[in-house]
Design an enzyme around this catalytic site. Sequence first.
Site, mmCIF file in Angstrom:
data_model
loop_
_atom_site.group_PDB
_atom_site.id
_atom_site.type_symbol
_atom_site.label_atom_id
_atom_site.label_comp_id
_atom_site.label_asym_id
_atom_site.label_seq_id
_atom_site.Cartn_x
_atom_site.Cartn_y
_atom_site.Cartn_z
ATOM 1 C CG ASP A 124 -4.585 -2.188 -5.112
ATOM 2 O OD1 ASP A 124 -4.586 -3.152 -5.907
ATOM 3 O OD2 ASP A 124 -3.544 -1.769 -4.562
ATOM 4 C CB CYS B 265 0.820 -1.785 -6.001
ATOM 5 S SG CYS B 265 -0.567 -2.350 -6.978
#
Length: 365
Positions: A217, A354
């Site tokens: 990510d 995150c």
Amino acid sequence: MPSRWPAEWEPQQMAFLGFPSRGDWYRDGGEYAQREICEVARILSQYQAVTICTNPDQVAKARSMVSGKVQVLEVPYETPYIRDTSPLFVIKDGRLTAVDWCFNVYGGTQKEDGSWVSKWGSLYATDLKDARVAQVLADHMKVPVVRSDMILEGGSVHTDGEGTLVTTAECLLNKNRNPSMSKKEIEAELDRQLGIKKVLWLPKGVHEDWATNHHVDNFCCFVRPGAVLLAWTDDRSDPQYEACQQALELLQSTPDAQGRKLQVHKVYLPPNLFLSEAEAAAMVGEKLKRKAGDRLPASYINFYRGNGCAVIPAFGQPTDEPARKAIQAAFGESVKVYSTPAREILCGGGNIHCMSMQMAQAVEE
């Protein structure tokens, strides 16, 4: 029981955000990182419901920093990176379900006294609160839970919602995650829980993203079915260059689960950023020692995609606005892309994606 993990651009009923407060990860006890995540919450709350998840001793402070549109939920944890400890919300037989994965402190080990040791030192106490975050969120939202015995953090995977998943081999195939499982067994569990028919295994992620073993990510994500965003550098002298080339080659040569050739949109990385003397000095704690000069894993791909919007990190660099424009162009006019300061969050090792997790709508459209 058929499963489908909705893509992040599909309708969401909730955005969960973590609230940073660890003094050994963030300077001044997370004060400045808290301001940044509250600004993310403010932007997102214009488009959808938002809940900030925080430790019991931070609830009052969080409430004082956000408007009434933003909910605050008490969720005991040690890492504010909700992406990695939350469940993945999937559709199973038309019903929203939370998949609770195993969490082992990013590839850490448990000592005889019950405490956990991560790759970067003694970080967690005996009571692994992060392992219970998924259940807490699912209970709060009244969503049934299914559990997987596989170790997986949400930041290690991205989906297009149509059976394709992208990840990094450096993380998901790392021997510190699921040493007893083969690649085929991992793919089979991803299919069973998420309905994944094709896994794109990028070799590596962003350089110096060592804390997570290079979560995808921070490096690559789907922007829509058949298209991805990829963090990029043209600098051959940068250690990141090889990882970018390897990823581009794989993405351009491997069709997705529907047989489509992927369109790759490059998003240039910011200049190399490093932890400053002042930042390192303001991070206090016995569990994690930070030092000035550490390279920070900065990337614009680490953003939140919400209902009709995207919130991307800014680092006070000349590359901030070109990155915003590149991501805006990839999404098109139907999505409003916001750029917001996030260096303080970055100093903790992650960023906006995150620090967040999306919850899809309860039923299929």
